[in-house]
Enzyme design. Structure first.
Site, PDB file in Angstrom:
ATOM      1  N   SER A 134       0.799  -1.229   0.000  1.00 42.07           N
ATOM      2  CA  SER A 134       0.000   0.000   0.000  1.00 42.07           C
ATOM      3  C   SER A 134       0.827   1.272   0.000  1.00 42.07           C
ATOM      4  CB  SER A 134      -0.961   0.014   1.196  1.00 42.07           C
ATOM      5  OG  SER A 134      -0.264   0.112   2.417  1.00 42.07           O
ATOM      6  N   LYS A 177      -6.711   4.273   8.323  1.00 43.78           N
ATOM      7  CA  LYS A 177      -5.776   5.215   7.710  1.00 43.78           C
ATOM      8  C   LYS A 177      -6.365   6.622   7.652  1.00 43.78           C
ATOM      9  CE  LYS A 177      -3.463   1.674   4.925  1.00 43.78           C
ATOM     10  NZ  LYS A 177      -3.230   1.129   3.565  1.00 43.78           N
TER      11      LYS A 177
END
Length: 236
Positions: A134, A177
């Site tokens: 990611s 996140k």
């Protein structure tokens, strides 16, 4: 009973009457120093730095990624207690930039972006292990910032996997996140378009304060990450 209750607390006075109002300034005195410090948004004034977003078992984290270059033979060094997948993301990001360096005006027709230099990519907080794909968009953005001498937008964090074809693929941990970005005073986040469905898990009070840039390709990431974007050259 009109007798006031008393509570022993570690302050200069031995007791405090209840009920009491606890202010932010009193928290450290009552609870002690914070066990952990989270990164917060800071002004990016040096090329070769960008904010990524990471998932951890205890929640999301802001992740500053740094790169530098020096005279050398085209070698790439990656540090920061990283797993194999993240190291592969660094190689992948550099390969994509090399194949598009003329389009972005980084080199001439017969030059290579890494001729005569070595690159060092670093992820701070080396005591914490990091892995997964990611960080791909963040690594690529860091390299582009370094090669162009342009700073990445200070109000923007990002997450997403990249491919050699220039696609941006969905990743996990979007809720954690985004919450980490909000906690760190970051209000703009670049996300894979296919993660749009995950935004429904974010509390509305936080989502309303955020700007989400949904992308499908690396070109879109770079246009969003730098003020003014890029004017691409035609190779015809």
């Amino acid at each position: 009973d009109d007798r006031s209750q008393q509570l022993a607390v570690p302050t200069s006075s031995s007791t405090i009457a209840l009920p009491m109002v606890v202010s932010v300034d009193m928290l450290e005195e009552l609870l002690g120093p914070a066990d952990f410090e989270h990164d917060r948004c800071e002004q990016l004034v040096t090329p070769g730095v960008a904010m990524g977003l990471a998932w951890t078992p205890t929640g999301g984290e802001l992740l500053y990624v740094e790169a530098s270059r020096m005279a050398g033979k085209g070698q790439l060094t990656v540090t920061g207690n990283l797993g194999d997948v993240m190291k592969e993301s660094a190689d992948l990001a550099l390969s994509w930039i090399r194949s598009h360096s003329q389009q972005y005006g980084l080199v001439g027709a017969k030059e290579s972006i890494v001729d005569g230099i070595d690159l060092h990519l670093h992820f701070p907080a080396g005591a914490v292990g990091k892995d997964g794909p990611s960080a791909g968009v963040t690594i690529l953005t860091v390299f582009m910032s370094l090669f162009t001498g342009r700073c990445v937008r200070s109000d923007t964090a990002m997450t997403g996997e990249i491919t050699l074809r220039g696609q941006v693929l969905p990743v996990g941990g979007i809720k954690e996140k985004v919450l980490a970005a909000h906690r760190g005073a970051v209000r703009r986040v670049i996300l894979p378009h296919r993660n749009e469905k995950d935004l429904k898990d974010i509390p509305g009070s936080i989502k309303n304060e955020m700007e989400f840039v949904l992308v499908e390709e690396i070109h879109q990431v770079l246009q969003a990450a730098f003020d003014g974007g890029f004017a691409l050259r035609s190779l015809l």
